[in-house]
Design a protein around this motif. Structure first.
Motif, PDB file in Angstrom:
ATOM      1  N   ARG A 149       0.842  -1.187   0.000  1.00  0.00           N
ATOM      2  CA  ARG A 149       0.000   0.000   0.000  1.00  0.00           C
ATOM      3  C   ARG A 149       0.879   1.240   0.000  1.00  0.00           C
ATOM      4  N   SER A 204      -8.777  -1.875  -9.921  1.00  0.00           N
ATOM      5  CA  SER A 204      -9.037  -1.520  -8.537  1.00  0.00           C
ATOM      6  C   SER A 204      -7.732  -1.012  -7.924  1.00  0.00           C
ATOM      7  N   GLY A 215      -6.623  -0.895  -4.951  1.00  0.00           N
ATOM      8  CA  GLY A 215      -6.043  -1.824  -3.984  1.00  0.00           C
ATOM      9  C   GLY A 215      -5.855  -3.210  -4.549  1.00  0.00           C
ATOM     10  N   ARG A 216      -6.028  -3.368  -5.839  1.00  0.00           N
ATOM     11  CA  ARG A 216      -5.971  -4.651  -6.534  1.00  0.00           C
ATOM     12  C   ARG A 216      -7.095  -5.567  -6.039  1.00  0.00           C
ATOM     13  N   THR A 257     -11.978  -9.696  -2.454  1.00  0.00           N
ATOM     14  CA  THR A 257     -11.246  -8.583  -1.841  1.00  0.00           C
ATOM     15  C   THR A 257     -11.665  -8.442  -0.380  1.00  0.00           C
ATOM     16  N   ASP A 288     -12.976  -5.087   1.155  1.00  0.00           N
ATOM     17  CA  ASP A 288     -13.278  -3.687   0.824  1.00  0.00           C
ATOM     18  C   ASP A 288     -12.468  -3.191  -0.374  1.00  0.00           C
ATOM     19  N   ASP A 328      -9.784  -4.262  -1.742  1.00  0.00           N
ATOM     20  CA  ASP A 328      -8.337  -4.212  -1.533  1.00  0.00           C
ATOM     21  C   ASP A 328      -7.823  -5.592  -1.142  1.00  0.00           C
ATOM     22  N   THR A 368      -4.151  -5.636  -0.692  1.00  0.00           N
ATOM     23  CA  THR A 368      -2.743  -5.320  -0.438  1.00  0.00           C
ATOM     24  C   THR A 368      -2.422  -5.123   1.039  1.00  0.00           C
ATOM     25  N   HIS A 369      -3.418  -5.207   1.896  1.00  0.00           N
ATOM     26  CA  HIS A 369      -3.183  -4.970   3.324  1.00  0.00           C
ATOM     27  C   HIS A 369      -2.351  -6.103   3.941  1.00  0.00           C
TER      28      HIS A 369
END
Ligand SMILES: [Zn+2]
Length: 299
Positions: free
Chosen positions: A14, A47, A49-50, A65, A67, A69, A71-72
């Protein structure tokens, strides 16, 4: 399309986390678990955040995902969401295939998500009563939402091949049955236990049975109808009549028996013909069956 390895590398830190040299995102764990389950994910770059997407053979897509995302960090993970978009042109039309409870570790949530998604894809892409039913039984044991499980096709209760807990086996000869799903409206289809054939979508039970009989026993529509449950001498006479006019071996192959009923929309009954075929009810308003105490099964 990029190779799987290059796609996986698109799951980047991120913004603001460039300090992480050897970054393993929650999305990497999800990606690896999907690949290990023999699924073919891809990274959707639209997107920010992928998103991890899985394209299905019918042109629809599953979207995974948290939300929007992936990549968290695993330590920041709360819950995966898997959505199936029925119509690529309408992003408002989707089915929730998985939603994590929010209190699992990233590893546990990822494992539950992947097993649910794999079971759901198997059910979605299955064809024919046996494959539909058996994949439904597997899906029924996953964390998929109840409505999603109910929307999966399976053999209708009491019909040939139905088993509430154990997988069903294919038959050698074409055998009529009915599959159903209860989405917004219940849908039914005639189906076969020997092959992947499925009839058109029907709302009512009897039409689905009749479609299945057209597949397994063509010609059944032109066979004569007999009185139901007539006892004594009459039974012998009717049996002789059936043997004369129904094709040889008809009942042994699970062929249906057509009987009169004075009940409008009387349901065809599975397993009630000699040989285990359907008892097909033909409505005749002026038909009066013998009083019950005199009845004796002709089958
Ligand atoms: Zn068949």
């Amino acid at each position: 399309m990029l190779s799987p390895k290059k796609q996986r590398a698109l799951i980047l830190p991120r913004q603001g986390r460039t300090d992480l040299a050897n970054y393993t995102a929650a999305g990497h764990l999800l990606w690896d678990a999907l690949v290990n389950t023999s699924l073919t994910p891809r990274i959707d770059e639209t997107s920010a955040g992928r998103a991890i997407a899985i394209d299905l053979p019918d042109g629809t897509t599953l979207w995974l995902t948290e939300d929007a995302d992936v990549t968290h960090l695993p330590t920041d993970h709360e819950a995966w969401s898997a959505l199936h978009f029925h119509d690529p042109a309408d992003s408002g039309d989707y089915l929730q295939v998985y939603l994590g409870p929010g209190d699992l570790s990233c590893e546990a949530d990822t494992a539950a998500c992947v097993s649910t998604v794999a079971a759901w894809i198997a059910s979605w892409t299955a064809a024919g009563a046996v494959a539909r039913h058996n994949t439904y039984l597997t899906l029924n044991k996953t964390a998929a939402p109840r409505d999603t499980i109910r929307a999966a096709w399976h053999i209708s209760w009491g019909h040939p091949g139905f088993n509430p807990t154990n997988p069903t086996s294919p038959t050698e000869q074409h055998t009529a049955t009915v599959i159903e799903q209860s989405a917004d409206l219940p849908g039914r289809r005639g189906a076969c236990l020997a092959c992947p054939w499925e009839g058109p979508l029907r709302r009512d039970h009897n039409s689905a049975v009749e479609d299945a009989l057209d597949h397994t026993h063509p010609g059944w529509r032109s066979l004569p109808v007999v009185p139901q449950g007539t006892g004594g001498k009459n039974a012998k006479r009717i049996r002789a009549y059936l043997e004369a006019v129904y094709p040889t071996g008809w009942f042994e192959t699970g062929g249906p028996l057509k009987v009169y009923t004075n009940v409008a929309n009387d349901r065809h009954e599975p397993g009630k013909a000699r040989g285990g075929g359907y008892l097909v009810k033909v409505y005749r308003s002026n038909y009066t069956p013998e009083p019950k105490h005199q009845q004796q099964s002709l089958l």
